[in-house]
Design a protein around this motif. Sequence first.
Motif, PDB file in Angstrom:
ATOM      1  N   PHE A 155       0.913  -1.246  -0.072  1.00 49.25           N
ATOM      2  CA  PHE A 155      -0.137  -0.040  -0.036  1.00 49.25           C
ATOM      3  C   PHE A 155       0.895   1.323  -0.146  1.00 49.25           C
ATOM      4  CE2 PHE A 155      -3.308  -3.050   1.555  1.00 49.25           C
ATOM      5  CZ  PHE A 155      -4.244  -2.738   0.674  1.00 49.25           C
ATOM      6  N   LEU A 156       2.131   1.218   0.410  1.00 49.26           N
ATOM      7  CA  LEU A 156       2.849   2.289   0.502  1.00 49.26           C
ATOM      8  C   LEU A 156       3.374   2.604  -0.794  1.00 49.26           C
ATOM      9  CD1 LEU A 156       5.115   2.029   3.669  1.00 49.26           C
ATOM     10  CD2 LEU A 156       3.129   3.721   3.210  1.00 49.26           C
ATOM     11  N   TYR A 157       3.417   1.412  -1.754  1.00 51.45           N
ATOM     12  CA  TYR A 157       3.759   1.634  -3.112  1.00 51.45           C
ATOM     13  C   TYR A 157       2.948   1.980  -4.133  1.00 51.45           C
ATOM     14  CZ  TYR A 157       8.112  -1.282  -1.607  1.00 51.45           C
ATOM     15  OH  TYR A 157       9.003  -1.844  -1.046  1.00 51.45           O
ATOM     16  N   LEU A 158       1.472   2.135  -3.635  1.00 46.13           N
ATOM     17  CA  LEU A 158       0.443   2.344  -4.529  1.00 46.13           C
ATOM     18  C   LEU A 158       0.658   3.806  -4.686  1.00 46.13           C
ATOM     19  CD1 LEU A 158      -2.332   0.005  -3.774  1.00 46.13           C
ATOM     20  CD2 LEU A 158      -1.255   0.154  -5.810  1.00 46.13           C
ATOM     21  N   PRO A 159       0.330   4.439  -5.757  1.00 47.41           N
ATOM     22  CA  PRO A 159       0.495   5.984  -5.831  1.00 47.41           C
ATOM     23  C   PRO A 159      -0.866   6.623  -5.233  1.00 47.41           C
ATOM     24  CG  PRO A 159       1.026   4.943  -8.029  1.00 47.41           C
ATOM     25  CD  PRO A 159       0.628   3.809  -6.931  1.00 47.41           C
ATOM     26  N   ASP A 160      -1.947   6.139  -5.217  1.00 41.12           N
ATOM     27  CA  ASP A 160      -3.214   6.641  -4.960  1.00 41.12           C
ATOM     28  C   ASP A 160      -3.259   6.603  -3.250  1.00 41.12           C
ATOM     29  OD1 ASP A 160      -3.976   6.869  -7.427  1.00 41.12           O
ATOM     30  OD2 ASP A 160      -5.031   4.864  -7.400  1.00 41.12           O
ATOM     31  N   VAL A 161      -2.654   5.823  -2.492  1.00 45.29           N
ATOM     32  CA  VAL A 161      -2.665   5.866  -1.141  1.00 45.29           C
ATOM     33  C   VAL A 161      -1.403   6.236  -0.459  1.00 45.29           C
ATOM     34  CG1 VAL A 161      -4.793   4.446  -1.177  1.00 45.29           C
ATOM     35  CG2 VAL A 161      -2.377   3.392  -1.048  1.00 45.29           C
ATOM     36  N   SER A 162      -0.510   6.045  -1.044  1.00 45.11           N
ATOM     37  CA  SER A 162       0.920   6.068  -0.424  1.00 45.11           C
ATOM     38  C   SER A 162       1.506   7.740  -0.005  1.00 45.11           C
ATOM     39  CB  SER A 162       2.037   5.923  -1.256  1.00 45.11           C
ATOM     40  OG  SER A 162       3.478   6.034  -1.106  1.00 45.11           O
ATOM     41  N   PRO A 163       1.718   7.924   1.038  1.00 46.80           N
ATOM     42  CA  PRO A 163       2.134   9.226   1.528  1.00 46.80           C
ATOM     43  C   PRO A 163       3.466   9.741   0.860  1.00 46.80           C
ATOM     44  CG  PRO A 163       2.658   7.844   3.317  1.00 46.80           C
ATOM     45  CD  PRO A 163       1.744   7.044   2.252  1.00 46.80           C
ATOM     46  N   PHE A 164       4.422   8.761   0.418  1.00 46.86           N
ATOM     47  CA  PHE A 164       5.369   9.112  -0.337  1.00 46.86           C
ATOM     48  C   PHE A 164       5.400   9.780  -1.562  1.00 46.86           C
ATOM     49  CE2 PHE A 164       7.114   5.094   2.103  1.00 46.86           C
ATOM     50  CZ  PHE A 164       7.597   5.773   3.152  1.00 46.86           C
ATOM     51  N   TYR A 165       4.331   9.228  -2.260  1.00 46.88           N
ATOM     52  CA  TYR A 165       3.734   9.903  -3.597  1.00 46.88           C
ATOM     53  C   TYR A 165       3.267  11.226  -3.434  1.00 46.88           C
ATOM     54  CZ  TYR A 165       4.853   5.753  -5.933  1.00 46.88           C
ATOM     55  OH  TYR A 165       5.415   4.523  -6.719  1.00 46.88           O
ATOM     56  N   PHE A 166       2.384  11.490  -2.320  1.00 48.65           N
ATOM     57  CA  PHE A 166       2.076  12.624  -2.170  1.00 48.65           C
ATOM     58  C   PHE A 166       2.879  13.699  -1.716  1.00 48.65           C
ATOM     59  CE2 PHE A 166       0.586  15.947   1.293  1.00 48.65           C
ATOM     60  CZ  PHE A 166      -0.565  16.447   0.450  1.00 48.65           C
ATOM     61  N   VAL A 167       4.127  13.493  -0.993  1.00 45.19           N
ATOM     62  CA  VAL A 167       4.988  14.304  -0.560  1.00 45.19           C
ATOM     63  C   VAL A 167       5.951  14.531  -1.918  1.00 45.19           C
ATOM     64  CG1 VAL A 167       7.240  14.258   0.663  1.00 45.19           C
ATOM     65  CG2 VAL A 167       5.281  13.476   1.774  1.00 45.19           C
ATOM     66  N   ASP A 177       7.069   4.277 -10.858  1.00 49.92           N
ATOM     67  CA  ASP A 177       5.895   3.382 -10.408  1.00 49.92           C
ATOM     68  C   ASP A 177       6.937   2.008  -9.730  1.00 49.92           C
ATOM     69  OD1 ASP A 177       3.935   1.607 -10.180  1.00 49.92           O
ATOM     70  OD2 ASP A 177       3.552   1.599 -12.045  1.00 49.92           O
ATOM     71  N   LEU A 178       6.926   1.816  -8.560  1.00 46.50           N
ATOM     72  CA  LEU A 178       7.838   0.712  -8.117  1.00 46.50           C
ATOM     73  C   LEU A 178       6.963  -0.711  -8.330  1.00 46.50           C
ATOM     74  CD1 LEU A 178       8.745   2.424  -4.621  1.00 46.50           C
ATOM     75  CD2 LEU A 178      10.191   2.314  -6.653  1.00 46.50           C
ATOM     76  N   LEU A 179       5.929  -0.571  -8.827  1.00 42.15           N
ATOM     77  CA  LEU A 179       5.363  -1.781  -8.989  1.00 42.15           C
ATOM     78  C   LEU A 179       5.306  -2.368 -10.386  1.00 42.15           C
ATOM     79  CD1 LEU A 179       2.373  -1.909  -6.505  1.00 42.15           C
ATOM     80  CD2 LEU A 179       4.401  -2.867  -6.020  1.00 42.15           C
TER      81      LEU A 179
END
Length: 325
Positions: A155-167, A177-179
């Motif tokens: 879930f941390l790798y998913l762009p829609d829910v990951s806080p890392f992608y938000f930052v 895209d890590l997946l």
Amino acid sequence: MKSTARRRPYGVKGAPYALPAPTTSVERARSAPYFFLLPATVLFALFFALPIGYAVWLSLRKVKVSGLGLGSGARKEVWAGLENYTDALSDSELLHGALRVLGYGCIVVPVMLGLALLFALMLDAEKVRLAPFTRLAIFLPYAIPGVVAALLWGFLYLPDVSPFYFVLDRLGLPQPDLLDGGPLYLALSNIAVWGGTGFNMIVIYTSLQAIPAEVYEAAKLDGCSPLQIALKIKIPMVAPSLVLTFFFSIIATLQVFSEPTTLKPLTNSVSTTWSPLMKVYQDAFGKGDIHAAAAQATIIALVTLLLSFGFLRAANRRQKQETAR
């Protein structure tokens, strides 16, 4: 002084001299280890040796279908010999899965053992603050089950829910895209490194704690710096622990299953045969060909055994050579 002959029991003529009966305490002492080994032997036979033997027996058989496969006698199990093994060795999906696991292991094993050694050396330094908390924090991910860890990182790798992608989006930085594609190996390796570094660190750190303090004192008197002590004394003396952790890491890498299986619903880049064990699972429970799956599992077990035995033999030979010097 005359020696007196022993007398026979009263009323018995011609009977042999009475001999003392063997003590039961000695017999119990001799048989006690076998009683302690009995539970472990029974468990080993029931849950390890017997399943292996049954898998080998299944790998030598196959299901023969007559006609349309309908009716009571249309499907029967017959002897196949080495046919399942030849099919498995010529299966391109199994070979590609082995190559993917090889690339995965080339990332996981060096990084995980390197971090474990680094953390162990840092915790073994003279002045370390919050050492108990740090050891617990590094070891804690190992206590989390592999499926839970894969879900967490997935879930941390998913762009829609990951806080890392938000930052990254707020900072205007690229969002990889890590997946998908090559980064998928890094994503899977990160899960294994995050979960396995703590265990290997504890093994190496325990070996460091067993080194006598007099060795460090002698090195300091000779003018060695902390870095020189770590490189020339600590690391060579914990070499057996490094061999052990490398051995465990190789086995865990060859048996990778939970991480790619858990991430599969989150991406199309992970196939049902991404790793050899996933291929075995798919053939056994997806296609229903348990005989082919048993042959593939036997091959994987033999490859793991040969690699482990060869590595341990090479490590022991090198250790004997260093001892002879």
